[in-house]
Design an enzyme around this catalytic site. Structure first.
Site, PDB file in Angstrom:
ATOM      1  N   TRP A   1      -2.850  -2.677  -1.716  1.00 18.02           N
ATOM      2  CA  TRP A   1      -2.508  -4.092  -1.908  1.00 18.02           C
ATOM      3  C   TRP A   1      -3.356  -4.817  -0.875  1.00 18.02           C
ATOM      4  CZ3 TRP A   1      -0.641  -8.288   0.753  1.00 18.02           C
ATOM      5  CH2 TRP A   1      -0.104  -9.333  -0.017  1.00 18.02           C
TER       6      TRP A   1
ATOM      7  N   CYS B   1       0.845  -1.188   0.000  1.00 13.53           N
ATOM      8  CA  CYS B   1       0.000   0.000   0.000  1.00 13.53           C
ATOM      9  C   CYS B   1       0.886   1.245   0.000  1.00 13.53           C
ATOM     10  CB  CYS B   1      -0.942   0.092   1.187  1.00 13.53           C
ATOM     11  SG  CYS B   1      -2.047  -1.293   1.326  1.00 13.53           S
TER      12      CYS B   1
ATOM     13  N   GLY C   1      -0.708  -0.983   6.339  1.00 16.12           N
ATOM     14  CA  GLY C   1      -0.365  -1.851   7.465  1.00 16.12           C
ATOM     15  C   GLY C   1      -1.520  -2.789   7.753  1.00 16.12           C
TER      16      GLY C   1
ATOM     17  N   GLU D   1      17.824 -17.270  -7.838  1.00 15.10           N
ATOM     18  CA  GLU D   1      17.397 -15.922  -8.187  1.00 15.10           C
ATOM     19  C   GLU D   1      16.767 -15.897  -9.589  1.00 15.10           C
ATOM     20  OE1 GLU D   1      16.749 -13.327  -6.730  1.00 15.10           O
ATOM     21  OE2 GLU D   1      16.803 -11.756  -8.241  1.00 15.10           O
TER      22      GLU D   1
ATOM     23  N   ARG E   1       3.824  -0.283  -4.887  1.00 20.53           N
ATOM     24  CA  ARG E   1       3.569  -0.805  -3.537  1.00 20.53           C
ATOM     25  C   ARG E   1       2.242  -1.532  -3.440  1.00 20.53           C
ATOM     26  NH1 ARG E   1       6.955   1.978   0.139  1.00 20.53           N
ATOM     27  NH2 ARG E   1       5.741   1.111   1.837  1.00 20.53           N
TER      28      ARG E   1
ATOM     29  N   LYS F   1      12.989 -14.682 -10.410  1.00 20.59           N
ATOM     30  CA  LYS F   1      12.668 -13.623 -11.388  1.00 20.59           C
ATOM     31  C   LYS F   1      11.612 -14.135 -12.364  1.00 20.59           C
ATOM     32  CE  LYS F   1      13.771 -10.801  -9.920  1.00 20.59           C
ATOM     33  NZ  LYS F   1      14.409 -10.720  -8.700  1.00 20.59           N
TER      34      LYS F   1
ATOM     35  N   LYS G   1       6.369  -4.271  -4.092  1.00 21.66           N
ATOM     36  CA  LYS G   1       7.817  -4.124  -3.934  1.00 21.66           C
ATOM     37  C   LYS G   1       8.215  -4.071  -2.474  1.00 21.66           C
ATOM     38  CE  LYS G   1      11.841  -2.321  -5.870  1.00 21.66           C
ATOM     39  NZ  LYS G   1      12.316  -3.648  -6.247  1.00 21.66           N
TER      40      LYS G   1
ATOM     41  N   HIS H   1      17.984 -36.936  -6.428  1.00 17.68           N
ATOM     42  CA  HIS H   1      17.226 -37.231  -5.204  1.00 17.68           C
ATOM     43  C   HIS H   1      15.770 -36.813  -5.332  1.00 17.68           C
ATOM     44  CE1 HIS H   1      20.924 -38.397  -3.296  1.00 17.68           C
ATOM     45  NE2 HIS H   1      21.475 -37.279  -3.747  1.00 17.68           N
TER      46      HIS H   1
END
Ligand code: G6P
Length: 612
Positions: free
Chosen positions: A74, A2, A101, A487, A27, A491, A607, A510
């Protein structure tokens, strides 16, 4: 998660609020809204979807107000919908609130308010806040500073995390803000003040900021700001001037922020190296007071982070163990904070967070401090929350990173950790000088080598064209190549929504090899000359089972039957991830583009993850 923006000044608030929301959209982008005071009434315009949807609401252009608050959401409590979008009003429509929050005890508070006759229109946790403010405002608050006292009484009831802005048509000359565990900054200029979740969103208006602390209240007027502590005792606060260039947070002709940030890596690495070392000289960290005596007492290091930052930590661990000979563990912050880690004053804890606002990483840092460890934060955002909690902070100086999928921050975090490892090693005399000298040469050569990788991207584009419709992919590597595989896989899933897994090549037999069948895509990373033969054998095993293979390597591979090979320049294995990750960043990018997806704002992700 947010983003919140606020404005009070002598200009029309709406365009400034919308611009701020657009910058903060990374955000959260499932809904957006604004509240302004128009003709003595609070006017709220909001809807689900992107800020672009909000802009299309016809009334938005008619608003004249020069005070307002805004939010890009969000979703946590309640699905994305107009009702659940912020700002939220109290029942009397006299108080409007935006909130970033989570209010953990909102059910309890809602029950209390319902018992007093309040009605709720949304499923959000936030809606209790304006109603609580109204409740206190109308129930026994004395007349002095009634608005601020009502806000404070409401805030005292909240459990959880919050950055909150409140306006009221009864007080059209002020915005009240307060935070706990969620970021909030106030930018100040002549006769106008700006409020935001982060600095870049309002950097084009001012370079002077107040960084609000937990439980600190600010009453923001157009020409002055009052700051209060948690007992509402007024205090003065120092301004922080930020030197970032506002244009650094723009796209500069690139189609997407992510592509721009990938291409910025030669420069971001130069900035990270900065003045921390020169050839022939020892590494220097003015920002930390960690000397030989202290380092001799350290018997364990923890590196703690989330997501991509945690992947950078894994590469950092290899460097610290190799150069300093100190056992180093890497933990996911959300696990670390609840597993009662063994920490004492002989433990050094390093917390990595690009944004410096990740809730789990900050909580893990607080835990380490409670247990008497020395703590270092590595962050990209000046003055972010993590930097205000840690004993020491080292900045990556990678410049603003806007795309949700982290790229340049990752490579800068790796280089910073390796330089830190060299600094420790020089203090401890735990490593031969020529080893460190050679490593320094290799680090200084990285920017030009990254440029070389970025100049040769046709192979990656071609491979992306071939495989973008796949459903699953596998990434393999050993040592640092395994960490790069992790990584690369992250992505890919973040921005292309293709299921992918990374495995240590030795683990293939395995279990994972059971997943390999005709035409499955496997990407191998082979940059460690000590391990290359073993890794080649593992990739041959998937080739024999019909896999389509892409190999990223700095080795000369002869007699192989891999479908695609991308060569990257050779370098010291401790820093090879900085080069081998770039084709993987680009692969994820071009696959996402081929699929027509929004690269910078992938679904469900944000993010800055400021909630648990
Ligand atoms: C989110 C972002 C990731 C990032 C992670 C940690 O999940 O989408 O890109 O790696 O948070 O963020 P931090 O700001 O703490 O590095």
């Amino acid at each position: 998660m947010c983003g919140i923006v606020g404005y009070i000044g002598n200009k029309k608030a709406t365009p400034i609020l919308i611009n701020g929301l657009l910058s903060l959209e990374y955000r959260g982008y499932d809904s957006a809204g604004i509240a302004v005071i128009e003709n003595n009434e609070i006017c709220v315009l909001k809807d689900k979807g992107r800020v672009a949807n909000l802009r299309k609401i016809p009334e938005i252009d008619t608003l004249e107000s020069s005070i307002g608050i805004a939010h890009t959401r969000w979703a946590t409590h309640g699905k994305p919908s107009k009702e659940n979008s912020h700002p939220h009003l109290d029942n009397s429509k006299q108080f409007a609130v935006v909130h970033n929050g989570i209010i953990e005890n909102y059910n309890e508070l809602k029950e209390f308010l319902c018992s007093k006759g309040y009605k709720f229109l949304s499923q959000t946790d936030t809606e209790v806040i304006p109603n609580l403010i109204h409740y206190y405002y109308t129930n026994g608050i004395s007349d002095d500073d009634k608005f601020l006292r009502a806000v404070k009484s409401a805030i005292d009831d909240l459990k959880g995390s919050y950055a909150i802005e409140v306006i009221s048509n009864l007080y059209p000359d002020r915005v009240i803000v307060v935070r706990k565990d969620s970021p909030l900054v106030i930018g100040t200029s002549k006769e106008e003040n700006f409020i935001s979740s982060d600095i870049p969103a309002i950097l084009s208006y001012t370079k002077n900021f107040y960084l609000l602390d937990d439980y600190e209240y600010a009453v923001v007027y157009n020409d002055h700001i009052q700051f209060f502590d948690n007992s509402l005792i007024e205090h003065s606060k120092a301004i922080k001037s930020i030197e970032w260039d506002a244009t650094a947070a723009e796209k500069n002709g690139y189609e997407d922020y992510m592509l721009k940030e990938i291409y910025e890596q030669p420069n971001s690495i130069r900035e990270t190296i900065g003045t921390r070392f020169k050839l022939g000289e020892k590494c220097c960290f003015d920002d930390i007071d960690i000397n030989k005596e202290y380092l001799k007492t350290v018997n364990k290091i923890y590196i703690v982070a989330c997501g991509t930052a945690m992947h950078a930590g894994l590469v950092g661990k290899v460097a610290i163990e190799k150069l300093c000979n100190i056992p180093t563990g890497v933990d996911i912050a959300s696990e670390f904070r609840y597993r009662n880690p063994i920490i004492d004053e002989n433990t050094l804890c390093i917390f990595i967070s690009q944004s410096g606002e990740t809730a789990d990483t900050i909580a893990a840092l607080k835990l380490a401090k409670e247990k008497k460890a020395k703590t270092i934060a590595i962050s990209n955002v000046i003055g972010s929350s993590i930097t205000r909690v840690a004993d020491y902070t080292i900045y990556t100086h990678a410049g603003p990173e806007i795309a949700v999928a982290s790229t340049k921050a990752y490579t800068s975090q790796i280089i910073l950790l390796v330089i830190l490892a060299m600094y420790f090693a020089e203090n401890l005399e735990s490593c031969k000088k020529d080893v460190l000298d050679n490593l320094k040469v290799d680090i200084l050569d990285l920017p030009s080598k990254i440029e070389a990788v970025l100049n040769e991207i046709n192979g990656i584009k071609e491979f992306a064209n071939k495989i973008y419709t796949e459903k699953d992919m596998y990434f393999l590597g050993r040592g640092n190549d395994y960490y790069v595989a992790m990584e690369g896989s992250l992505k890919l899933k973040e921005i292309s929504y293709i299921h992918s897994e990374a495995y240590a090549s030795g683990e293939l037999k395995h279990g994972p090899i059971a997943l390999i069948e005709n035409d499955v895509t496997v990407i191998g990373i082979l940059t460690d000359s000590n391990l290359v033969d073993k890794s080649i054998s593992n990739i041959q095993e998937v080739v024999s089972r019909g896999a389509k293979t892409l190999v990223i390597t700095n080795q000369r591979l002869t007699n192989n039957n891999f479908d695609f090979i991308i060569n990257v320049p050779e370098t010291n294995n401790l820093i090879s991830p900085v080069l081998s990750v770039i084709p993987l960043q680009l692969l994820a990018y071009y696959i996402s583009k081929n699929k027509g997806l929004d690269v910078d704002k992938p679904r469900n992700l944000a993010k800055s993850v400021t909630v648990e």
